[in-house]
Design a protein around this motif. Structure first.
Motif, mmCIF file in Angstrom:
data_model
loop_
_atom_site.group_PDB
_atom_site.id
_atom_site.type_symbol
_atom_site.label_atom_id
_atom_site.label_comp_id
_atom_site.label_asym_id
_atom_site.label_seq_id
_atom_site.Cartn_x
_atom_site.Cartn_y
_atom_site.Cartn_z
ATOM 1 N N GLU A 66 -0.554 -2.407 7.887
ATOM 2 C CA GLU A 66 -1.853 -2.111 7.293
ATOM 3 C C GLU A 66 -2.847 -3.244 7.554
ATOM 4 O O GLU A 66 -2.459 -4.412 7.648
ATOM 5 C CB GLU A 66 -1.701 -1.888 5.789
ATOM 6 N N LYS A 113 -0.473 2.795 -3.463
ATOM 7 C CA LYS A 113 -1.234 3.996 -3.770
ATOM 8 C C LYS A 113 -0.810 5.181 -2.918
ATOM 9 O O LYS A 113 -1.188 6.316 -3.194
ATOM 10 C CB LYS A 113 -2.731 3.722 -3.561
ATOM 11 N N ARG A 114 -0.033 4.919 -1.883
ATOM 12 C CA ARG A 114 0.421 5.992 -0.997
ATOM 13 C C ARG A 114 1.941 6.098 -1.035
ATOM 14 O O ARG A 114 2.628 5.100 -1.252
ATOM 15 C CB ARG A 114 -0.057 5.731 0.434
ATOM 16 N N PRO A 115 2.478 7.305 -0.833
ATOM 17 C CA PRO A 115 3.933 7.469 -0.897
ATOM 18 C C PRO A 115 4.625 6.695 0.217
ATOM 19 O O PRO A 115 4.078 6.513 1.311
ATOM 20 C CB PRO A 115 4.122 8.984 -0.730
ATOM 21 N N ASN A 155 4.258 -1.656 5.488
ATOM 22 C CA ASN A 155 3.076 -2.240 4.853
ATOM 23 C C ASN A 155 2.451 -3.344 5.697
ATOM 24 O O ASN A 155 1.232 -3.571 5.641
ATOM 25 C CB ASN A 155 3.439 -2.766 3.465
ATOM 26 N N SER A 166 0.825 -1.210 0.000
ATOM 27 C CA SER A 166 0.000 0.000 0.000
ATOM 28 C C SER A 166 0.855 1.255 0.000
ATOM 29 O O SER A 166 0.458 2.287 -0.518
ATOM 30 C CB SER A 166 -0.919 0.013 1.233
ATOM 31 N N TYR A 167 2.043 1.181 0.631
ATOM 32 C CA TYR A 167 2.968 2.306 0.714
ATOM 33 C C TYR A 167 4.197 2.018 -0.140
ATOM 34 O O TYR A 167 4.757 0.924 -0.087
ATOM 35 C CB TYR A 167 3.438 2.520 2.159
#
Length: 403
Positions: free
Chosen positions: A89, A33-35, A86, A14-15
């Motif tokens: 999450e 999708k996230r930095p 990650n 996700s990161y």
């Protein structure tokens, strides 16, 4: 296995961005999708791919130790930062979520820690040999979280500040106070309290290596009359003391033994006594120990949430007279240890082998990141049987430190 792991990683990242060079020569990239961090790894055989799919909590560390998982154009720190960030999450890694649930269900047995098992667990890590710890510890052999008052201190300065901070909370307001050090390590805290504060100290440990080293230090410093070190389990204590200190030992007590531990603290304190317990903890509630850490580094160890510790203190009838949470202090300490270990890595390989050196650098790096991205912290609990054992405000702590 590669196909299934590919599907898991697409959900997992996700990161940041993770690039994977597979054992068959192919390449995949997973863009979150996230930095976040960007890192790449190479898997050199199908066995490593299977381990990352079925049991990543154990498999990542083992594959790195064996050389079948290799960072590519990035540091181990950068790679683990991406993976550990990650892993926090909710989606996470499906196999690791299941494994974590199973670990939680059996953690009572994993942390069952009678005296004989406690000795074996301690020997696994602390009796590796003093030549190893000499490579990266400070000059006083403090193997616990340092205290960075300003953030710019050297490791030696921060470890000295840690001892001063703890001594201030122990309220050593007169010479001759009898102090018990539970889990005394290589003796640095006990020797400091005797030498600099006039205390009479008994240090107890379960490590044969640490015991011999601490006794030799006391002999060299001429403090044998004020400091005594014993090979003793805390559960066998039968004396009372003015003060009790325990630094970095509570993580080895085991969740099923917390009430027993604090019962011993209370029964070993004089009515107006003061205790200071310094431990690693977790900010996100009860959990489990990473399986790789449990297998290779600290068998039976666990960093508790305060919500697991405070009920046992209440049941033992002790006052929590002060509580302080140290957030990034251990991350900075571990960064110093990693830098020192890296500078002496060849010596570690000569002492053991390449696999051991990889294990230890993985341990130090992952531990630092546990404090930076996974909610770990340190807490210091000041305890007393008495409502009036310490001053009304915390001003005395800063005053004793010269602040």
């Amino acid at each position: 296995m590669k196909h299934l792991l590919d599907m898991v990683l697409r959900q997992f990242v996700s990161y940041g961005c993770l690039s994977v060079y597979w054992s068959d020569g192919s390449f995949s990239q997973y863009q979150g999708k996230r930095p976040g961090p960007q890192a790449a790894l190479r898997l050199t055989d199908a066995r490593a791919e299977r381990a990352l799919l079925l049991n990543p909590g154990l498999g990542v560390g083992e594959a790195y130790m064996e050389g079948s998982l290799q960072p590519v154009d990035c540091t181990l720190y950068c790679l683990l930062e991406l993976l550990m960030l990650n892993a926090m999450e909710p989606a996470g890694h499906v196999s690791e979520r299941l494994a974590s649930t199973l670990r939680y269900l059996r953690r009572g047995w994993t942390q069952f820690n009678p005296a004989a098992r406690a000795r074996r667990n301690v020997a696994h890590h602390y009796d590796l040999g003093n030549d190893l710890y000499r490579l990266f510890l400070d000059k006083d052999w403090q193997y616990s979280c340092a205290y960075f008052r300003y953030g710019t201190e050297t490791l030696d300065e921060a470890q000295e500040a840690k001892k001063q901070h703890i001594a201030a909370k122990l309220l050593l307001d007169r010479p001759g106070l009898e102090v018990l050090d539970i889990g005394c390590g290589w003796g640095g805290m006990a020797l400091t309290l005797a030498r600099d504060y006039g205390a009479v100290v008994t240090g107890i440990t379960l490590s044969q290596e640490q015991l011999a080293f601490a006794r030799e230090r006391a002999r060299r410093e001429g403090l044998e009359g004020r400091v005594r070190f014993e090979l003793l389990d805390y559960r066998h204590l039968r004396r009372r003391f003015d003060r009790i200190v325990s630094v970095g030992m509570f993580e080895h007590v085991g969740i099923g033994h917390y009430r027993q531990f604090f019962d011993v603290v209370k029964s070993s304190l004089k009515p107006d006594g003061v205790a200071l317990i310094h431990s690693i903890g977790r900010n996100d509630g009860p959990g489990t120990t990473n399986p790789w850490v449990n297998k290779y580094i600290f068998p039976g160890g666990y960093s508790p949430a305060l919500s697991e510790v405070l009920p046992a203190i209440e049941q033992a009838g002790l006052w929590v007279t002060d509580c302080e949470v140290l957030r990034l202090h251990y991350a900075k300490t571990l960064a110093c240890w990693s830098e020192r270990f890296a500078a002496h890595r060849a010596e570690a390989v000569a002492l053991y082998d390449e696999r051991f050196a990889r294990m230890f650098e993985f341990y130090l790096t992952a531990s630092e990141l546990a404090f930076r991205v996974q909610g770990h912290m340190n807490f210091q609990l000041q305890l007393s049987p008495s409502l009036e054992a310490v001053p009304l405000t915390r001003d005395y702590i800063a005053a004793a430190e010269g602040g």
